[in-house]
Design a protein around this motif. Structure first.
Motif, PDB file in Angstrom:
ATOM      1  N   ARG A  67      45.255-105.406  12.707  1.00 55.31           N
ATOM      2  CA  ARG A  67      45.708-105.336  14.110  1.00 55.31           C
ATOM      3  C   ARG A  67      44.573-105.694  15.060  1.00 55.31           C
ATOM      4  O   ARG A  67      44.776-106.390  16.056  1.00 55.31           O
ATOM      5  N   SER A  68      43.355-105.199  14.777  1.00 52.95           N
ATOM      6  CA  SER A  68      42.216-105.484  15.658  1.00 52.95           C
ATOM      7  C   SER A  68      41.821-106.955  15.616  1.00 52.95           C
ATOM      8  O   SER A  68      41.221-107.466  16.568  1.00 52.95           O
ATOM      9  N   LEU A  69      42.139-107.633  14.513  1.00 54.14           N
ATOM     10  CA  LEU A  69      41.855-109.059  14.403  1.00 54.14           C
ATOM     11  C   LEU A  69      42.979-109.933  14.946  1.00 54.14           C
ATOM     12  O   LEU A  69      42.922-111.164  14.837  1.00 54.14           O
ATOM     13  N   GLY A  70      44.035-109.301  15.505  1.00 52.76           N
ATOM     14  CA  GLY A  70      45.065-110.077  16.186  1.00 52.76           C
ATOM     15  C   GLY A  70      46.425-110.098  15.530  1.00 52.76           C
ATOM     16  O   GLY A  70      47.346-110.755  16.034  1.00 52.76           O
ATOM     17  N   ALA A  71      46.585-109.394  14.398  1.00 55.99           N
ATOM     18  CA  ALA A  71      47.900-109.374  13.758  1.00 55.99           C
ATOM     19  C   ALA A  71      48.885-108.594  14.624  1.00 55.99           C
ATOM     20  O   ALA A  71      48.552-107.527  15.165  1.00 55.99           O
ATOM     21  N   THR A  72      50.065-109.125  14.800  1.00 54.92           N
ATOM     22  CA  THR A  72      51.085-108.468  15.624  1.00 54.92           C
ATOM     23  C   THR A  72      51.840-107.432  14.807  1.00 54.92           C
ATOM     24  O   THR A  72      51.731-107.371  13.576  1.00 54.92           O
ATOM     25  N   ARG A  73      52.582-106.601  15.538  1.00 60.77           N
ATOM     26  CA  ARG A  73      53.429-105.625  14.848  1.00 60.77           C
ATOM     27  C   ARG A  73      54.439-106.310  13.933  1.00 60.77           C
ATOM     28  O   ARG A  73      54.741-105.844  12.834  1.00 60.77           O
ATOM     29  N   GLY A  74      54.994-107.416  14.407  1.00 64.04           N
ATOM     30  CA  GLY A  74      55.956-108.153  13.591  1.00 64.04           C
ATOM     31  C   GLY A  74      55.340-108.650  12.298  1.00 64.04           C
ATOM     32  O   GLY A  74      55.978-108.636  11.239  1.00 64.04           O
ATOM     33  N   GLN A  75      54.080-109.104  12.354  1.00 62.07           N
ATOM     34  CA  GLN A  75      53.414-109.579  11.141  1.00 62.07           C
ATOM     35  C   GLN A  75      53.132-108.438  10.168  1.00 62.07           C
ATOM     36  O   GLN A  75      53.217-108.600   8.957  1.00 62.07           O
ATOM     37  N   ILE A  76      52.780-107.262  10.700  1.00 62.16           N
ATOM     38  CA  ILE A  76      52.567-106.093   9.832  1.00 62.16           C
ATOM     39  C   ILE A  76      53.886-105.696   9.172  1.00 62.16           C
ATOM     40  O   ILE A  76      53.934-105.393   7.971  1.00 62.16           O
ATOM     41  N   ALA A 135      64.578-100.048   1.199  1.00 60.89           N
ATOM     42  CA  ALA A 135      63.493 -99.134   0.835  1.00 60.89           C
ATOM     43  C   ALA A 135      62.205 -99.447   1.594  1.00 60.89           C
ATOM     44  O   ALA A 135      61.407 -98.552   1.873  1.00 60.89           O
ATOM     45  N   GLY A 136      61.986-100.717   1.908  1.00 61.75           N
ATOM     46  CA  GLY A 136      60.758-101.100   2.577  1.00 61.75           C
ATOM     47  C   GLY A 136      60.842-101.114   4.090  1.00 61.75           C
ATOM     48  O   GLY A 136      59.822-101.276   4.767  1.00 61.75           O
ATOM     49  N   LEU A 137      62.056-100.949   4.618  1.00 59.31           N
ATOM     50  CA  LEU A 137      62.223-101.068   6.066  1.00 59.31           C
ATOM     51  C   LEU A 137      61.476 -99.965   6.811  1.00 59.31           C
ATOM     52  O   LEU A 137      60.701-100.236   7.758  1.00 59.31           O
ATOM     53  N   TYR A 138      61.682 -98.717   6.428  1.00 57.52           N
ATOM     54  CA  TYR A 138      61.031 -97.602   7.131  1.00 57.52           C
ATOM     55  C   TYR A 138      59.511 -97.673   7.013  1.00 57.52           C
ATOM     56  O   TYR A 138      58.796 -97.570   8.028  1.00 57.52           O
ATOM     57  N   PRO A 139      58.952 -97.856   5.804  1.00 53.93           N
ATOM     58  CA  PRO A 139      57.487 -97.974   5.720  1.00 53.93           C
ATOM     59  C   PRO A 139      56.943 -99.141   6.536  1.00 53.93           C
ATOM     60  O   PRO A 139      55.862 -99.038   7.125  1.00 53.93           O
ATOM     61  N   ALA A 140      57.683-100.269   6.554  1.00 54.35           N
ATOM     62  CA  ALA A 140      57.212-101.426   7.307  1.00 54.35           C
ATOM     63  C   ALA A 140      57.191-101.133   8.802  1.00 54.35           C
ATOM     64  O   ALA A 140      56.230-101.478   9.513  1.00 54.35           O
ATOM     65  N   VAL A 141      58.235-100.502   9.301  1.00 55.96           N
ATOM     66  CA  VAL A 141      58.283-100.141  10.726  1.00 55.96           C
ATOM     67  C   VAL A 141      57.195 -99.129  11.054  1.00 55.96           C
ATOM     68  O   VAL A 141      56.512 -99.225  12.083  1.00 55.96           O
ATOM     69  N   ARG A 142      56.995 -98.179  10.151  1.00 50.33           N
ATOM     70  CA  ARG A 142      55.957 -97.163  10.372  1.00 50.33           C
ATOM     71  C   ARG A 142      54.583 -97.797  10.425  1.00 50.33           C
ATOM     72  O   ARG A 142      53.745 -97.430  11.264  1.00 50.33           O
ATOM     73  N   ALA A 143      54.332 -98.754   9.529  1.00 47.35           N
ATOM     74  CA  ALA A 143      53.032 -99.423   9.522  1.00 47.35           C
ATOM     75  C   ALA A 143      52.813-100.214  10.801  1.00 47.35           C
ATOM     76  O   ALA A 143      51.708-100.241  11.356  1.00 47.35           O
ATOM     77  N   SER A 144      53.892-100.873  11.283  1.00 47.95           N
ATOM     78  CA  SER A 144      53.749-101.713  12.477  1.00 47.95           C
ATOM     79  C   SER A 144      53.500-100.894  13.730  1.00 47.95           C
ATOM     80  O   SER A 144      52.956-101.407  14.718  1.00 47.95           O
ATOM     81  N   ARG A 145      53.863 -99.624  13.723  1.00 45.91           N
ATOM     82  CA  ARG A 145      53.702 -98.791  14.908  1.00 45.91           C
ATOM     83  C   ARG A 145      52.310 -98.172  15.030  1.00 45.91           C
ATOM     84  O   ARG A 145      51.994 -97.552  16.039  1.00 45.91           O
ATOM     85  N   LEU A 146      51.508 -98.307  13.979  1.00 47.28           N
ATOM     86  CA  LEU A 146      50.146 -97.783  14.041  1.00 47.28           C
ATOM     87  C   LEU A 146      49.297 -98.670  14.946  1.00 47.28           C
ATOM     88  O   LEU A 146      49.213 -99.884  14.738  1.00 47.28           O
TER      89      LEU A 146
END
Length: 402
Positions: free
Chosen positions: A314-323, A382-393
């Motif tokens: 994220r600090s290097l510019g990755a967006t929430r969508g990319q995460i 199965a991956g939707l919730y973890p992916a959304v959770r990761a993107s919100r960090l």
């Protein structure tokens, strides 16, 4: 005044998505393997159940095609008072006079004639083997094949000679026919001249000792009443023949006659197998669901363990969508591995079992495609919730947690 350009995040191509999605799988191979194995077991169960069931039905259809579906059977039913009815002694001849009937044959149960390997066997140890008086045309009528020896003919049918069904021969411990092989039927020695293969359309013959009609009368006191009449007719006339068989076999009491088609019993067996297949598919679906929960658990833990990586990206510019895309791709890859492995395992199980049973191997494409498709859906969910959770960090939150 110069326009300041709007910074846009770098675009992730499909190849990039696969690379970043595979990072978690490469760094934690054992965890990835165990999670994929849970999915694979569910898919293997579903594919093998459908494949084995389809192979069994293909073998059944092949048997019916080889033997034909124009075999009708006539048997005595019950009287109006609830007693056991009896077919007239001339019923076989009367059925043979129906115009479309091409072949007719009969057997008659001799209840008093018990079958033993020799005289030293206890009388209670009958082995469930029945004795039938048999017409010489029976084998052609039911499509039975000989495993060993010869069939009854006009000559041997007059003397103490017998042909054993497949199960009867096994229970008596007889592996071959010959003039030196004898069994005790009704207290008299009969020479075993033949052994049958399992009869698909006349299962009663598998547990029977078959003797000639004349020998049954002279040696065993047979009364001449048939207990089952087998008929073959033109395919186009099967239903017409069936409608008149009862009244023809016993004109005085047609209601005391049961007419059936062996293929109907096989169809009922097929329906039973389909019900069992449905139950086993349900068990496979449960296994698949358990595998999906395992994938979800793996992805949630992966997010917790890789917060530093998420913060750095994220600090290097990755967006929430990319995460989100990264972790969703990882979940899909994990499920796809399990789905492909499960489909391969299910196919191998089906092939091995079908070969061991002598069946044609049939693995429906829809079962394989549906199984792999189901894993992708489960992987996405199965991956939707973890992916959304990761993107919100946020970057600072993720890096500070380390």
């Amino acid at each position: 005044m110069t326009a300041i350009g709007v910074l846009r995040p770098a675009r992730m191509w499909p190849g990039d998505v696969l690379k970043v999605g595979a990072v978690g799988l490469r760094t934690r191979p054992m965890r990835a393997f165990l999670s994929a194995l849970g999915i694979a077991i569910g898919i293997a169960a579903m594919v093998s159940v459908v494949g084995i069931s389809s192979s069994s039905r293909a073998d059944l259809d092949r048997t019916l095609s080889a033997l034909g579906t124009n075999l009708l059977t006539v048997a005595p039913g019950n009287t109006l008072t609830g007693g056991e009815a009896q077919l007239p002694t001339e019923s076989e001849a009367m059925v043979g006079r129906i115009a479309p009937v091409r072949t007719v044959s009969a057997i008659g149960l001799i209840e008093s004639a018990k079958v033993y390997r020799n005289s030293r066997i206890d009388e209670a140890e009958t082995g469930g083997i029945a004795t039938y008086a048999t017409r010489t045309g029976l084998r052609a009528a039911v499509g039975a094949e000989l495993r060993d020896g010869t069939w009854l003919n006009e000559a041997t049918g007059r003397y103490p000679a017998t042909v054993l069904g497949a199960n009867a021969a096994r229970r008596l411990g007889i592996g071959h026919a010959g003039p030196e092989v004898q069994v005790l039927i009704g207290g008299q020695l009969f020479t075993v001249i033949g052994i049958l293969e399992p009869a698909a359309l006349a299962a009663d013959l598998d547990n029977a000792a078959l003797v000639g009609w004349q020998a049954a009368r002279s040696e065993l006191g047979f009364d001449g009443h048939p207990t089952t009449i087998y008929t073959r007719s033109d395919d186009a006339s099967v239903e017409a023949v069936r409608s008149v068989l009862g009244s023809t076999a016993n004109p005085e009491a047609p209601n005391e006659v049961e007419v059936s088609r062996p293929s109907e019993a096989l169809t009922a067996k097929k329906a039973t197998e389909e019900a069992l297949t449905g139950m086993l598919l349900g068990l496979g679906a449960v296994a698949l669901l358990v595998g999906g929960v395992g994938v979800a658990n793996t992805m949630v833990i992966s997010v917790l363990e890789r917060r530093a990586e998420i913060g750095l990206r994220r600090s290097l510019g990755a967006t929430r969508g990319q995460i989100r895309t990264q972790f969703l791709a990882e979940s899909l890859l994990l499920s796809a591995m399990g789905g492909a492995g499960g489909a391969l395992m299910g196919g191998l199980v089906t092939f091995g079992y079908a070969v061991s049973q002598g069946w044609p191997t049939v693995i429906p494409l829809w079962a394989v495609a549906g199984g792999v498709g189901a894993t992708l859906v489960i992987g996405a969910l199965a991956g939707l919730y973890p992916a959304v959770r990761a993107s919100r960090l946020s970057p600072t939150e993720a890096l500070a947690a380390q």
